[in-house]
Structure formats: C-alpha cells, structure tokens
Design an enzyme around this catalytic site. Sequence first.
Site, PDB file in Angstrom:
ATOM      1  N   THR A 199      15.417  -7.215   0.342  1.00 23.57           N
ATOM      2  CA  THR A 199      14.830  -5.898   0.085  1.00 23.57           C
ATOM      3  C   THR A 199      15.344  -5.251  -1.185  1.00 23.57           C
ATOM      4  OG1 THR A 199      16.535  -4.794   1.400  1.00 23.57           O
ATOM      5  CG2 THR A 199      14.542  -5.525   2.568  1.00 23.57           C
ATOM      6  N   LYS A 200      16.400  -5.809  -1.786  1.00 20.85           N
ATOM      7  CA  LYS A 200      16.951  -5.233  -3.017  1.00 20.85           C
ATOM      8  C   LYS A 200      17.471  -6.349  -3.909  1.00 20.85           C
ATOM      9  CE  LYS A 200      21.406  -4.327  -0.731  1.00 20.85           C
ATOM     10  NZ  LYS A 200      22.393  -3.269  -0.371  1.00 20.85           N
ATOM     11  N   ARG A 212      22.036  -9.431   3.205  1.00 17.67           N
ATOM     12  CA  ARG A 212      23.275  -8.770   2.791  1.00 17.67           C
ATOM     13  C   ARG A 212      24.150  -9.749   2.012  1.00 17.67           C
ATOM     14  NH1 ARG A 212      22.177  -6.419   7.816  1.00 17.67           N
ATOM     15  NH2 ARG A 212      22.263  -4.133   7.814  1.00 17.67           N
ATOM     16  N   HIS A 254       0.840  -1.197   0.000  1.00 13.70           N
ATOM     17  CA  HIS A 254       0.000   0.000   0.000  1.00 13.70           C
ATOM     18  C   HIS A 254       0.876   1.249   0.000  1.00 13.70           C
ATOM     19  CE1 HIS A 254      -3.971  -1.839   0.548  1.00 13.70           C
ATOM     20  NE2 HIS A 254      -3.349  -2.755   1.266  1.00 13.70           N
TER      21      HIS A 254
END
Length: 231
Positions: free
Chosen positions: A202-203, A217, A150
Amino acid sequence: MYELAKSRVVPATHGSQELKPDPEFEVGMAKHLRHQYSNDQLLELYNRFTIGEGDFDLLMRRIIWRTMARQFGHGIRIGSGVGFKHLETFEIGDRVFIGSQSYIQGRFDGKCAIGNYVWIGPQSYFDARDLIIEDYVGWGPGAKVLGSTHTAFPIDVPIIQTDLEIKSVKVETGADIGMNAVILPGVTIGKGSIVGAGAVVTKDVPPFAVVAGVPARFLRWREGYEPSQSN
C-alpha cells in the site's frame, strides 16, 4: 524410499542468458504487417496464435507484438493465452519473458514500459495505464499491479460511475515480487527490494528492503545492505 533435499542452489538462467538479435526476417515481417493491416486486423490475426505452444505460434505472437508495440526488443518470449489492451502504448526491452495467461491492460493515453531481462510469471495481471518496470525484475506467478481507483465521490453516485484516478506505479531495477502479491496504485517498489508472496503493498518500499504481509510491512534489509549506503 527416495528423499528430497530440503534445499539446493542452482544457477539462474533467465537473467544471465546471452542476448541474440531476432532474425532479420522477423523484423521485416513485422514491418510488412504494419503497412498491410489495421490494429483490429492484427488483433484478429493474433487470436489465431494465442493458445498454441508450438514454435510457429511463439514466433507469430512475437511478430505481431513487434508490429503493434511502440517499442519491442529482441529475445522476447510470450506465453500462450497472454492478453493485452492498447499494445500500441507498450515499450518492451530485450529478453523479456511473459508467462502464460497473463494480462496487461494499457490505456490509449498511457504508457507501459517493461525493461530488459524482466521475468513475468504465469497468470499475472497488470493495470498498465501508467506503469514502469525496470530491468531485471522478477514478477511471481499470479502477482498483480493496480494503477487506478475510483474516487468514490460524490457519495450519492455508484462508485463505479465516479471518476477514475490513475496513479503511476514503478518497480525499480532488480526488485523481486512474490507470487500472488498485489501492488496498489501510486506505489514505487525500490531497486533490489523483495516483496513477499501474497503481500498487499500500500506504500512505497525502500531499496533493498524485504516486506511481507497484509498490508505489507518492513521486515528487514537484505543481507549485505546497510541503509546508510547510498542508493
């Protein structure tokens, strides 16, 4: 007293099994059901065979998926309790294994593509509104992918009422996702890479990298790979 070996190496099975086309009667029955039943009726029929572990239950789950999916390969095994939403947007390759109690949530205007020889562990979850999993991917039990979030704007509106932003997720050929890992929206997992158990990614992950942790990581390159090599 019997002692367990600390480790041992055995041959892989899923990724190296020979592909055998499904019997003609399966393909024919799927075609027949497609012309005789609506999607709602097919879902009701699927529910009759969701839980069973017998050969007939496995057969009927496969036939109904073939009936409803946009594309459906051969040699696919769908475990008990596997759920889905908007199966009509799925494209599934050959020799895919989907472990029991997994759930794949598509979207009416999205796309979920799962390549050949993909292995998905039990109790996995996929926000598959815009998802691509390429060939020979291993997906650990309980691992999850989220493909949307969202916007949380404007601030004076409950977050659950704000617009939903869909971001594509891609897992490239030969990657391995550890048990209970989480892949967040917009992430690409590079080919041949390894995501550790319980990691929150996250990446983007480079090809042939090993990542772990919360957030995930970079730990190292896979043995035998040099980053100067062309991908």
